[in-house]
Design a protein around this motif. Structure first.
Motif, PDB file in Angstrom:
ATOM      1  N   VAL A 119      -0.059   0.496   4.361  1.00 26.11           N
ATOM      2  CA  VAL A 119      -0.886   0.856   3.373  1.00 26.11           C
ATOM      3  C   VAL A 119      -0.665   0.255   2.224  1.00 26.11           C
ATOM      4  O   VAL A 119       0.356   0.374   1.482  1.00 26.11           O
ATOM      5  CB  VAL A 119      -1.201   2.616   3.164  1.00 26.11           C
ATOM      6  CG1 VAL A 119      -2.238   2.639   2.173  1.00 26.11           C
ATOM      7  CG2 VAL A 119      -1.660   3.049   4.383  1.00 26.11           C
ATOM      8  N   TYR A 164      -8.295   1.173  -0.819  1.00 27.91           N
ATOM      9  CA  TYR A 164      -6.916   0.789  -0.172  1.00 27.91           C
ATOM     10  C   TYR A 164      -7.173  -0.113   1.112  1.00 27.91           C
ATOM     11  O   TYR A 164      -8.054   0.128   1.729  1.00 27.91           O
ATOM     12  CB  TYR A 164      -5.942   1.872   0.276  1.00 27.91           C
ATOM     13  CG  TYR A 164      -6.462   3.151   1.222  1.00 27.91           C
ATOM     14  CD1 TYR A 164      -6.196   3.133   2.606  1.00 27.91           C
ATOM     15  CD2 TYR A 164      -7.299   4.163   0.516  1.00 27.91           C
ATOM     16  CE1 TYR A 164      -6.767   3.912   3.144  1.00 27.91           C
ATOM     17  CE2 TYR A 164      -7.796   5.212   1.501  1.00 27.91           C
ATOM     18  CZ  TYR A 164      -7.443   5.029   2.774  1.00 27.91           C
ATOM     19  OH  TYR A 164      -8.044   6.121   3.635  1.00 27.91           O
ATOM     20  N   VAL A 166      -5.378  -1.080   4.930  1.00 27.97           N
ATOM     21  CA  VAL A 166      -4.455  -0.496   6.008  1.00 27.97           C
ATOM     22  C   VAL A 166      -4.360  -1.802   7.255  1.00 27.97           C
ATOM     23  O   VAL A 166      -5.486  -2.233   7.621  1.00 27.97           O
ATOM     24  CB  VAL A 166      -5.220   0.761   6.675  1.00 27.97           C
ATOM     25  CG1 VAL A 166      -4.027   1.416   7.798  1.00 27.97           C
ATOM     26  CG2 VAL A 166      -5.353   1.782   5.899  1.00 27.97           C
TER      27      VAL A 166
END
Length: 274
Positions: A119, A164, A166
């Motif tokens: 992440v 974010y 991933v």
């Protein structure tokens, strides 16, 4: 003033950017002909977010709620997913510093390996008069983001936007690729009035979603797709209820997903004879 973190039991989901509002596109209902991907629970990713408390959980349940929880997920050409979460949180009259947001990043894969989600936190942004400084830290199998001002408390309604990326979240099957993502985990101590999720990717073939307590297989209120976007929504999630979305799409559009594996340390393995 921070609460003891309750471990998230849903295995698998800074430059300081501007919040990206998330909406849902209207789309016709499409029936899912089969259950998409019999993926084990370790491949899902859950989201645990808790208020930074100054009072007991019982008080939090009686005075606080999430008015809207919107999640936007884009599958990138690399196979990574780009996630924007907008959390519209009403603290009521309770005094809080902010919230914790924990993203699980390690899941048991087999007896020897764990599966890893890498992440990269890109930004955290608060609404007007909302403290949005944050700290990242690893705690157990999760990445914890502590959002708020330790020297200031707030009350009432505040919005947090968290962005974010991933790596390693997608799954590969013989006839399709798949995103299986617990967009809202089941560790919230407060109810969620409205939950919305939008997933954007080319080649969508089927979708499904589930709502309710841990391991629920009850369908969510709305599950639709119209190329290139799948949309999901559910209202009236109670405390400790979440929302899981599943999107299957054609192979060949991204590199075949491969899980990121890391050997699990154990005392016996560290001192095994070789």
């Amino acid at each position: 003033p921070y609460p003891r973190r309750v471990p998230d039991n849903l295995p698998t989901q800074a430059p300081w950017g501007v919040a990206v509002p998330v909406g849902l596109a209207d789309a016709p209902t499409v029936s899912v002909r089969r259950r998409i991907g019999r993926c084990p629970r370790f491949i899902a990713a859950a989201a645990l977010t808790t208020p930074l408390l100054l009072s007991s959980p019982a008080t939090a349940q009686g005075t606080e709620r999430i008015l809207n929880y919107d999640v936007q997920i884009a599958v990138e050409s690399t196979g990574d997913i780009f996630v924007t979460e907008v959390i519209d949180y009403d603290f009521g009259g309770a005094e809080r510093h902010g919230i914790f947001r924990t993203i699980p990043v390690r899941f048991r894969y087999n007896d020897r390996y764990d599966r890893i989600h890498r992440v990269e936190l890109l930004s955290v942004k608060g609404s007007a008069n909302t403290p949005d400084q944050f700290e990242e830290e690893r705690e157990g199998d999760g990445l914890r983001i502590r959002i708020g001002d330790p020297d200031r408390t707030i009350t009432g309604r505040h919005t947090y936007a968290i962005v974010y990326r991933v790596e390693g979240a997608l799954n590969d099957f013989p006839d399709h690729n798949e995103l299986y993502w617990n967009a809202i985990g089941t560790e919230w101590e407060v109810p969620i009035d409205n939950a919305k999720v939008r997933v954007t990717t080319l080649g969508i073939t089927e979708v499904a979603c589930f709502a309710g307590p841990f391991e629920s297989r009850l369908p969510c209120a709305s599950s639709n797709f119209e190329e290139p976007t799948a949309t999901f929504s559910h209202g009236g999630l109670s405390s400790y209820e979440g929302l899981t979305v599943v999107v299957g799409f054609r192979k060949g559009l991204i590199p075949d997903p491969r899980p990121i594996l890391e050997e699990r340390w154990s005392f016996a393995r560290a001192f095994s004879v070789n």
